[in-house]
Write a protein that holds these residues in place. Structure first.
Motif, PDB file in Angstrom:
ATOM      1  N   ARG A 378     -30.789   2.526 -16.434  1.00  0.00           N
ATOM      2  CA  ARG A 378     -29.699   2.460 -17.420  1.00  0.00           C
ATOM      3  C   ARG A 378     -30.270   2.402 -18.840  1.00  0.00           C
ATOM      4  O   ARG A 378     -29.747   3.041 -19.756  1.00  0.00           O
ATOM      5  CB  ARG A 378     -28.826   1.240 -17.140  1.00  0.00           C
ATOM      6  N   ARG A 379     -31.355   1.669 -19.020  1.00  0.00           N
ATOM      7  CA  ARG A 379     -31.980   1.600 -20.350  1.00  0.00           C
ATOM      8  C   ARG A 379     -32.505   2.965 -20.766  1.00  0.00           C
ATOM      9  O   ARG A 379     -32.417   3.353 -21.938  1.00  0.00           O
ATOM     10  CB  ARG A 379     -33.108   0.564 -20.346  1.00  0.00           C
ATOM     11  N   GLN A 380     -33.082   3.721 -19.806  1.00  0.00           N
ATOM     12  CA  GLN A 380     -33.564   5.071 -20.111  1.00  0.00           C
ATOM     13  C   GLN A 380     -32.415   5.958 -20.585  1.00  0.00           C
ATOM     14  O   GLN A 380     -32.536   6.694 -21.575  1.00  0.00           O
ATOM     15  CB  GLN A 380     -34.214   5.675 -18.864  1.00  0.00           C
ATOM     16  N   LEU A 381     -31.288   5.882 -19.907  1.00  0.00           N
ATOM     17  CA  LEU A 381     -30.132   6.693 -20.285  1.00  0.00           C
ATOM     18  C   LEU A 381     -29.608   6.303 -21.660  1.00  0.00           C
ATOM     19  O   LEU A 381     -29.260   7.171 -22.479  1.00  0.00           O
ATOM     20  CB  LEU A 381     -29.030   6.544 -19.229  1.00  0.00           C
ATOM     21  N   ALA A 419     -27.728  21.797 -32.804  1.00  0.00           N
ATOM     22  CA  ALA A 419     -26.686  20.772 -32.691  1.00  0.00           C
ATOM     23  C   ALA A 419     -26.086  20.770 -31.284  1.00  0.00           C
ATOM     24  O   ALA A 419     -25.855  19.708 -30.690  1.00  0.00           O
ATOM     25  CB  ALA A 419     -25.605  21.007 -33.741  1.00  0.00           C
ATOM     26  N   LEU A 420     -25.850  21.959 -30.731  1.00  0.00           N
ATOM     27  CA  LEU A 420     -25.302  22.060 -29.380  1.00  0.00           C
ATOM     28  C   LEU A 420     -26.266  21.480 -28.354  1.00  0.00           C
ATOM     29  O   LEU A 420     -25.843  20.785 -27.409  1.00  0.00           O
ATOM     30  CB  LEU A 420     -24.992  23.522 -29.052  1.00  0.00           C
ATOM     31  N   ALA A 421     -27.541  21.728 -28.530  1.00  0.00           N
ATOM     32  CA  ALA A 421     -28.531  21.197 -27.596  1.00  0.00           C
ATOM     33  C   ALA A 421     -28.517  19.671 -27.597  1.00  0.00           C
ATOM     34  O   ALA A 421     -28.536  19.036 -26.527  1.00  0.00           O
ATOM     35  CB  ALA A 421     -29.921  21.718 -27.956  1.00  0.00           C
ATOM     36  N   PHE A 422     -28.477  19.066 -28.771  1.00  0.00           N
ATOM     37  CA  PHE A 422     -28.440  17.602 -28.831  1.00  0.00           C
ATOM     38  C   PHE A 422     -27.116  17.052 -28.317  1.00  0.00           C
ATOM     39  O   PHE A 422     -27.074  15.957 -27.730  1.00  0.00           O
ATOM     40  CB  PHE A 422     -28.721  17.126 -30.251  1.00  0.00           C
ATOM     41  N   ALA A 423     -26.040  17.788 -28.510  1.00  0.00           N
ATOM     42  CA  ALA A 423     -24.759  17.374 -27.936  1.00  0.00           C
ATOM     43  C   ALA A 423     -24.838  17.361 -26.414  1.00  0.00           C
ATOM     44  O   ALA A 423     -24.273  16.473 -25.748  1.00  0.00           O
ATOM     45  CB  ALA A 423     -23.644  18.304 -28.415  1.00  0.00           C
ATOM     46  N   LEU A 424     -25.556  18.324 -25.833  1.00  0.00           N
ATOM     47  CA  LEU A 424     -25.742  18.357 -24.383  1.00  0.00           C
ATOM     48  C   LEU A 424     -26.627  17.209 -23.914  1.00  0.00           C
ATOM     49  O   LEU A 424     -26.434  16.680 -22.806  1.00  0.00           O
ATOM     50  CB  LEU A 424     -26.337  19.699 -23.963  1.00  0.00           C
ATOM     51  N   VAL A 425     -27.609  16.813 -24.731  1.00  0.00           N
ATOM     52  CA  VAL A 425     -28.422  15.646 -24.393  1.00  0.00           C
ATOM     53  C   VAL A 425     -27.537  14.404 -24.298  1.00  0.00           C
ATOM     54  O   VAL A 425     -27.633  13.614 -23.341  1.00  0.00           O
ATOM     55  CB  VAL A 425     -29.539  15.445 -25.441  1.00  0.00           C
ATOM     56  N   ILE A 426     -26.664  14.231 -25.283  1.00  0.00           N
ATOM     57  CA  ILE A 426     -25.748  13.089 -25.276  1.00  0.00           C
ATOM     58  C   ILE A 426     -24.833  13.140 -24.054  1.00  0.00           C
ATOM     59  O   ILE A 426     -24.652  12.141 -23.341  1.00  0.00           O
ATOM     60  CB  ILE A 426     -24.905  13.072 -26.572  1.00  0.00           C
ATOM     61  N   THR A 427     -24.269  14.303 -23.788  1.00  0.00           N
ATOM     62  CA  THR A 427     -23.366  14.466 -22.648  1.00  0.00           C
ATOM     63  C   THR A 427     -24.061  14.168 -21.334  1.00  0.00           C
ATOM     64  O   THR A 427     -23.504  13.488 -20.458  1.00  0.00           O
ATOM     65  CB  THR A 427     -22.794  15.893 -22.634  1.00  0.00           C
ATOM     66  N   SER A 428     -25.292  14.653 -21.190  1.00  0.00           N
ATOM     67  CA  SER A 428     -26.039  14.441 -19.948  1.00  0.00           C
ATOM     68  C   SER A 428     -26.318  12.963 -19.723  1.00  0.00           C
ATOM     69  O   SER A 428     -26.191  12.460 -18.587  1.00  0.00           O
ATOM     70  CB  SER A 428     -27.347  15.226 -19.989  1.00  0.00           C
ATOM     71  N   LEU A 433     -24.859   7.852 -16.926  1.00  0.00           N
ATOM     72  CA  LEU A 433     -24.377   6.462 -16.888  1.00  0.00           C
ATOM     73  C   LEU A 433     -23.143   6.335 -16.009  1.00  0.00           C
ATOM     74  O   LEU A 433     -23.007   5.381 -15.237  1.00  0.00           O
ATOM     75  CB  LEU A 433     -24.069   5.990 -18.311  1.00  0.00           C
ATOM     76  N   TRP A 434     -22.236   7.288 -16.116  1.00  0.00           N
ATOM     77  CA  TRP A 434     -21.019   7.250 -15.307  1.00  0.00           C
ATOM     78  C   TRP A 434     -21.339   7.379 -13.825  1.00  0.00           C
ATOM     79  O   TRP A 434     -20.824   6.638 -12.982  1.00  0.00           O
ATOM     80  CB  TRP A 434     -20.071   8.362 -15.759  1.00  0.00           C
ATOM     81  N   ARG A 438     -20.763   4.995 -10.332  1.00  0.00           N
ATOM     82  CA  ARG A 438     -19.879   5.491  -9.280  1.00  0.00           C
ATOM     83  C   ARG A 438     -20.604   5.945  -8.020  1.00  0.00           C
ATOM     84  O   ARG A 438     -20.113   5.729  -6.906  1.00  0.00           O
ATOM     85  CB  ARG A 438     -19.046   6.658  -9.819  1.00  0.00           C
ATOM     86  N   HIS A 439     -21.735   6.602  -8.170  1.00  0.00           N
ATOM     87  CA  HIS A 439     -22.369   7.249  -7.021  1.00  0.00           C
ATOM     88  C   HIS A 439     -23.839   6.893  -6.826  1.00  0.00           C
ATOM     89  O   HIS A 439     -24.470   7.428  -5.908  1.00  0.00           O
ATOM     90  CB  HIS A 439     -22.228   8.767  -7.140  1.00  0.00           C
ATOM     91  N   GLY A 440     -24.393   6.067  -7.664  1.00  0.00           N
ATOM     92  CA  GLY A 440     -25.755   5.622  -7.436  1.00  0.00           C
ATOM     93  C   GLY A 440     -26.799   6.352  -8.274  1.00  0.00           C
ATOM     94  O   GLY A 440     -26.522   7.320  -8.973  1.00  0.00           O
ATOM     95  N   ARG A 441     -28.000   5.856  -8.156  1.00  0.00           N
ATOM     96  CA  ARG A 441     -29.078   6.287  -9.027  1.00  0.00           C
ATOM     97  C   ARG A 441     -29.492   7.741  -8.778  1.00  0.00           C
ATOM     98  O   ARG A 441     -29.786   8.476  -9.710  1.00  0.00           O
ATOM     99  CB  ARG A 441     -30.268   5.353  -8.840  1.00  0.00           C
ATOM    100  N   LEU A 442     -29.536   8.159  -7.513  1.00  0.00           N
ATOM    101  CA  LEU A 442     -30.011   9.508  -7.218  1.00  0.00           C
ATOM    102  C   LEU A 442     -29.080  10.563  -7.818  1.00  0.00           C
ATOM    103  O   LEU A 442     -29.542  11.558  -8.393  1.00  0.00           O
ATOM    104  CB  LEU A 442     -30.140   9.702  -5.709  1.00  0.00           C
ATOM    105  N   ALA A 443     -27.781  10.367  -7.686  1.00  0.00           N
ATOM    106  CA  ALA A 443     -26.825  11.295  -8.293  1.00  0.00           C
ATOM    107  C   ALA A 443     -26.950  11.286  -9.808  1.00  0.00           C
ATOM    108  O   ALA A 443     -26.882  12.341 -10.462  1.00  0.00           O
ATOM    109  CB  ALA A 443     -25.401  10.924  -7.876  1.00  0.00           C
TER     110      ALA A 443
END
Length: 583
Positions: A378-381, A419-428, A433-434, A438-443
């Motif tokens: 979680r800290r990495q994310l 800008a789009l690339a960094f937006a994808l980093v944030i989204t990923s 985290l979500w 919900r589904h665990g670390r591997l997912a």
């Protein structure tokens, strides 16, 4: 612990469910169907983007054109670039690219197919070695790490020798690890070690003695650290060396026989002088590779403490009945450190030189990630959320850049992609985290890795905003309308690395031989060493086309008639005859 994590922790690559139907089969605790869909998504992104960008100079255009000339002339021994001898590198990468052309035609994605395959080969064999020593789950995670490490996936989409070398070097490391497992049978150990030696032969045939020197250096350092001299008896050296020589030596023997000047130039100039001096003008301090390593492994930097612990705690070590046990984590760590130090001490530095250490980092990261908990992940994310936010806020800076080689208008177009690339980093990171909840670390890790691959692929693909005009592709059609087979195509004071490939027509160098100086010295009749010689050929020779810089055009057009065929901000194409329809 989540159910998927409990399943993944079970030993063995395939869960023991003999009565389960095929679609219920699990690999490392992951349903085979799910794993197949993940592999398909990564493969589509990996291979589906190879032809989206045009080639960039110097490397991409150079090696694409060498392979094209190799296929066109049928000479697979004496390497030529623009018709001149080019002995800077061995031929394996160009051979593979020429085969790609023969099978699929000549084009951008075909020119990059070799590096994409090398990247996948290095990834796959690294996963296998990590799974063997650290468990199936660690193997899967090592693959996710390497696929999404920016330096690895970007290099696998850029036509240079560095990735082809690194793919073969990854095979060297992984085969060594697989051969040294204490549970490997004697025939299996022999097969893996012979594969290791064969991969070294391919590395030597890709970039020279470095393919042998680096693995040898790592093995010597490992021996000094562990004092495990017995390991040398498990290398199957006599048969292995014979196999390596069988792979690498025929070309070296043939090319030296046909070109007596090859040996001194290749081994003295391209090896010894390149490493010990700055003769190639590729200087850099001891810290040169540090930012490249940080940026190239950015999505996984939070794993570094766990990777160090994996080495210190001798993770994966299996007792071996009285002999010193092999330490796979230590071998991977020393592989990464030794290669980093070796090239940091070199007098010649380029970013791709440290690429071979990334598979070792991925193996260690897979071992560390398989043992990490939810909270460290979680800290990495969260850290990557912050990195993405900072990058997104800073992306407008790209729009302010300007240089002699790249106009500001092109940087402004590229800024949106950054800008789009960094937006994808944030989204990923946010999706990771979500999914963690919900589904665990591997997912979570899988989605995060795919998002990082997508983000950095977006940054690379967006570079077409700059790369298209740099490649000169928009000049090809007007030049092709007047350029005929056999017509001289001069490069006046400049070596254009991409247009010859797109025009399927080599350059004749004028006044400045550039990196073709060795070949021009060997065959001086194949170039024009002075502007006066060019002016004479332009005025009294056959119809011809010339490429020159805008400044050179301004100077020379005052001396001789030049009819503009096409131009962009980097180069001007001119003819020595009037153009049909021109006024």
């Amino acid at each position: 612990m989540h159910r998927s994590d409990r399943l993944a922790a079970e030993p063995g690559l395939i869960s023991a469910r003999p009565a389960a139907p095929w679609h219920a089969t699990r690999l490392a605790g992951v349903p085979a169907v799910t794993l197949g869909l993940v592999v398909l998504a990564f493969a589509l992104l990996w291979f589906g983007t190879l032809g989206v960008r045009h080639l960039l100079g110097p490397d991409e255009g150079r090696y694409a054109e060498i392979a094209r000339e190799m296929l066109s002339t049928g000479d697979w021994v004496t390497i030529r670039y623009n018709g001149l001898k080019y002995f800077e590198k061995p031929p394996f990468h160009m051979w593979a690219t020429a085969v790609s052309y023969a099978l699929f035609g000549i084009g951008d994605w075909q020119a990059r197919l070799c590096v994409a395959l090398a990247g996948i080969a290095g990834l796959g064999i690294s996963m296998l070695a990590a799974a063997r020593w650290f468990g199936a789950r660690a193997g899967l995670l090592a693959g996710l790490v390497l696929a999404s490490a920016p330096m690895w996936n970007l290099a696998a989409h850029f036509n240079t020798l560095d990735m082809t070398l690194s793919g073969s070097m990854a095979c060297v490391l992984a085969c060594m690890l697989l051969a040294q497992h204490p549970h490997a049978t004697a025939p299996a150990r022999r097969r893996w070690m012979l594969a290791c030696w064969a991969a070294m032969g391919v590395a030597v045939l890709t970039k020279g003695l470095v393919g042998l020197a680096l693995p040898g250096l790592v093995l010597v350092v490992y021996t000094c650290v562990t004092r495990d001299l017995a390991r040398w008896r498990r290398l199957h050296a006599p048969a292995g060396i014979a196999l390596m020589l069988l792979v690498a030596m025929p070309w070296y023997w043939l090319v030296a026989r046909r070109n007596p000047e090859f040996l001194r130039f290749f081994f003295i100039h391209e090896h010894w002088q390149r490493y010990t001096s700055t003769v190639h003008a590729r200087k850099g301090g001891l810290w040169y590779f540090v930012p490249l390593l940080v940026g190239g492994f950015l999505p996984w930097l939070g794993l570094v403490p766990g990777m160090v612990r994996a080495v210190g705690q001798r993770t994966g070590v299996v007792a071996a009945g009285g002999s010193r046990p092999f330490q796979p984590a230590l071998m991977a760590g020393l592989w990464a450190v030794s290669i980093f130090v070796f090239f940091s001490l070199s007098g010649s530095k380029l970013p791709g030189y440290i690429l071979p250490l990334f598979p070792a980092l991925a193996i260690l990261a897979g071992a560390a990630l398989a043992r990490t908990g939810d909270q460290p992940w979680r800290r990495q994310l969260c850290a990557m959320l912050a990195v993405g936010a900072i990058g997104l806020l800073a992306s407008p800076v790209v729009a302010t850049l300007d240089s002699n080689n790249t106009p500001n208008a092109l940087y402004r177009a590229y800024a949106a992609w950054v800008a789009l690339a960094f937006a994808l980093v944030i989204t990923s990171a946010a999706i990771g985290l979500w999914l963690l909840r919900r589904h665990g670390r591997l997912a979570s890790i899988t989605a995060y890795a795919f998002g990082m691959l997508l983000a950095f692929s977006t940054a690379l693909l967006g570079h077409e905003a700059i790369g298209r005009s740099a490649s000169g592709i928009d000049m090809v059609a007007p030049i092709e309308r007047v350029l005929r087979p056999g017509m001289p195509l001069y490069g006046v004071g400049m070596l254009d690395h991409t247009l010859p490939f797109y025009l399927r027509h080599p350059l004749t160098m004028v006044a400045q031989a550039d990196e073709l100086a060795f070949g021009a010295g060997q065959e001086p009749q194949k170039w024009l060493p002075t502007l006066d010689a060019f002016v004479d050929a332009w005025q009294h020779g056959p119809r011809a086309i010339a490429l020159l810089s805008p400044q050179a055009f301004s100077e020379l057009s005052a001396r001789v008639p030049m009819h503009v065929v096409a131009r962009d901000w980097r180069r001007v194409a001119v003819a020595n005859f009037p153009l049909a329809g021109a006024r």
